[in-house]
Motif scaffolding. Structure first.
Motif, PDB file in Angstrom:
ATOM      1  N   GLY A 108       0.768  -1.149  -0.211  1.00 13.31           N
ATOM      2  CA  GLY A 108      -0.038  -0.062   0.148  1.00 13.31           C
ATOM      3  C   GLY A 108       0.801   1.163  -0.050  1.00 13.31           C
ATOM      4  O   GLY A 108       1.960   1.315   0.602  1.00 13.31           O
ATOM      5  N   ARG A 109       0.339   2.364  -0.684  1.00 11.51           N
ATOM      6  CA  ARG A 109       1.277   3.575  -0.665  1.00 11.51           C
ATOM      7  C   ARG A 109       1.297   4.458   0.391  1.00 11.51           C
ATOM      8  O   ARG A 109       1.781   5.417   0.632  1.00 11.51           O
ATOM      9  CB  ARG A 109       1.045   4.372  -1.915  1.00 11.51           C
ATOM     10  N   ALA A 110       0.193   4.077   1.493  1.00  8.35           N
ATOM     11  CA  ALA A 110       0.281   4.890   2.924  1.00  8.35           C
ATOM     12  C   ALA A 110       0.556   3.804   3.755  1.00  8.35           C
ATOM     13  O   ALA A 110       0.051   3.970   4.887  1.00  8.35           O
ATOM     14  CB  ALA A 110      -1.234   5.336   2.700  1.00  8.35           C
ATOM     15  N   ALA A 111       1.489   2.990   3.609  1.00  4.66           N
ATOM     16  CA  ALA A 111       2.048   1.919   4.504  1.00  4.66           C
ATOM     17  C   ALA A 111       2.910   2.824   5.815  1.00  4.66           C
ATOM     18  O   ALA A 111       3.397   3.871   5.633  1.00  4.66           O
ATOM     19  CB  ALA A 111       2.964   1.010   3.904  1.00  4.66           C
ATOM     20  N   LEU A 156       2.658  16.947  -0.688  1.00  3.33           N
ATOM     21  CA  LEU A 156       2.567  15.399  -0.823  1.00  3.33           C
ATOM     22  C   LEU A 156       1.654  14.625  -1.489  1.00  3.33           C
ATOM     23  O   LEU A 156       1.878  13.936  -2.446  1.00  3.33           O
ATOM     24  CB  LEU A 156       2.953  14.729   0.626  1.00  3.33           C
ATOM     25  N   LEU A 157       0.351  15.172  -1.363  1.00  3.64           N
ATOM     26  CA  LEU A 157      -0.701  14.648  -2.131  1.00  3.64           C
ATOM     27  C   LEU A 157      -0.524  15.012  -3.740  1.00  3.64           C
ATOM     28  O   LEU A 157      -0.765  14.015  -4.652  1.00  3.64           O
ATOM     29  CB  LEU A 157      -2.115  15.186  -1.827  1.00  3.64           C
ATOM     30  N   ALA A 158      -0.190  16.172  -4.146  1.00  7.04           N
ATOM     31  CA  ALA A 158       0.337  16.587  -5.484  1.00  7.04           C
ATOM     32  C   ALA A 158       1.411  15.753  -6.088  1.00  7.04           C
ATOM     33  O   ALA A 158       1.490  15.302  -7.084  1.00  7.04           O
ATOM     34  CB  ALA A 158       0.764  18.003  -5.418  1.00  7.04           C
ATOM     35  N   LEU A 180       3.161  14.217  13.262  1.00  5.96           N
ATOM     36  CA  LEU A 180       3.569  14.053  11.942  1.00  5.96           C
ATOM     37  C   LEU A 180       2.719  13.058  11.177  1.00  5.96           C
ATOM     38  O   LEU A 180       2.115  13.578  10.183  1.00  5.96           O
ATOM     39  CB  LEU A 180       4.949  14.009  11.606  1.00  5.96           C
ATOM     40  N   LEU A 181       2.888  12.007  11.528  1.00  8.41           N
ATOM     41  CA  LEU A 181       2.046  10.813  10.590  1.00  8.41           C
ATOM     42  C   LEU A 181       0.400  11.165  10.610  1.00  8.41           C
ATOM     43  O   LEU A 181      -0.053  10.979   9.708  1.00  8.41           O
ATOM     44  CB  LEU A 181       2.524   9.304  11.192  1.00  8.41           C
ATOM     45  N   ASP A 182      -0.045  11.549  11.824  1.00  6.55           N
ATOM     46  CA  ASP A 182      -1.424  11.847  11.766  1.00  6.55           C
ATOM     47  C   ASP A 182      -1.812  13.092  10.899  1.00  6.55           C
ATOM     48  O   ASP A 182      -2.716  13.021  10.098  1.00  6.55           O
ATOM     49  CB  ASP A 182      -1.965  12.164  13.160  1.00  6.55           C
ATOM     50  N   ALA A 183      -0.990  14.322  10.813  1.00  4.57           N
ATOM     51  CA  ALA A 183      -1.362  15.364  10.258  1.00  4.57           C
ATOM     52  C   ALA A 183      -0.914  15.011   8.472  1.00  4.57           C
ATOM     53  O   ALA A 183      -1.691  15.692   8.121  1.00  4.57           O
ATOM     54  CB  ALA A 183      -0.259  16.369  10.500  1.00  4.57           C
ATOM     55  N   LEU A 184      -0.187  13.882   8.146  1.00  8.36           N
ATOM     56  CA  LEU A 184      -0.117  13.846   7.018  1.00  8.36           C
ATOM     57  C   LEU A 184      -0.547  12.344   6.371  1.00  8.36           C
ATOM     58  O   LEU A 184      -0.158  11.785   5.520  1.00  8.36           O
ATOM     59  CB  LEU A 184       1.422  13.823   6.916  1.00  8.36           C
ATOM     60  N   ARG A 185      -1.622  12.001   7.125  1.00 16.13           N
ATOM     61  CA  ARG A 185      -2.248  10.501   6.873  1.00 16.13           C
ATOM     62  C   ARG A 185      -2.753  10.358   5.606  1.00 16.13           C
ATOM     63  O   ARG A 185      -3.039   9.276   4.974  1.00 16.13           O
ATOM     64  CB  ARG A 185      -2.995  10.121   7.957  1.00 16.13           C
ATOM     65  N   GLU A 186      -3.362  11.565   4.906  1.00 16.01           N
ATOM     66  CA  GLU A 186      -4.036  11.406   3.677  1.00 16.01           C
ATOM     67  C   GLU A 186      -3.015  11.251   2.382  1.00 16.01           C
ATOM     68  O   GLU A 186      -3.462  11.124   1.417  1.00 16.01           O
ATOM     69  CB  GLU A 186      -4.958  12.665   3.605  1.00 16.01           C
TER      70      GLU A 186
END
Length: 164
Positions: free
Chosen positions: A35-38, A107-109, A129-135
């Motif tokens: 998964g790309r959000a591992a 990061l989304l872009a 940090l991980l929570d803020a960037l979770r998407e």
């Protein structure tokens, strides 16, 4: 608007020269990063090979991450310092407190990205940090001697037993 694909980062350690007796571990980690959000944490004593394993993994799967592969030696950084270091590397303006939102949008872009947070020591900061960037489509690999992060797959690392 989607940002143009960027060349993969060269800010990553070189491929490990001596990398033996880790074939199974590397295959297991590669499967965990499907998964790309591992979120993966390599946990073990100093000198057990966590950083070397993370480096080998990054080189092995870098073609799957058009957003690049990045290495940060983080230690006991707080969440603001973590965000600012990512912002500096990725070219995101360092305007706190909007920085985390700007990093997330960047990061989304950027598309699928692989980031190693090496030698992590502050669970609270990394969790924030991980929570803020979770998407964002980021595969995170954290190396540490211990890790109490929720939502992270823990992989114990011990020195390989090499004979002969």
């Amino acid at each position: 608007m989607k940002a143009p694909a960027r060349a993969q980062s060269t800010r990553f350690p070189p491929r490990p020269r001596s990398f033996r007796a880790r074939t199974r571990e590397l295959a297991t980690l590669e499967a965990a990063i499907t998964g790309r959000a591992a979120r993966v944490a390599l946990i073990g004593a100093g000198g057990s090979g966590k950083s070397t394993l993370a480096c080998a993994l990054g080189h092995r799967i870098k073609s799957r991450f058009p957003g690049g592969i990045h290495w940060f030696r983080v230690g006991a950084w707080d969440v603001r310092t973590l965000a600012e270091m990512l912002g500096l590397r990725l070219g995101v303006p360092l305007a706190w407190p909007r920085l985390l939102g700007q990093l997330r949008a960047h990061l989304l872009a950027r598309g699928p990205t692989f980031i190693v947070l090496d030698n992590h020591e502050d669970d609270r900061a990394v969790a924030a940090l991980l929570d803020a960037l979770r998407e964002a489509e980021v595969a995170w690999v954290v190396t540490a001697r211990r890790c109490l992060l929720a939502g992270v797959s823990i992989f114990p690392v011990v020195p390989p037993l090499i004979t002969s």
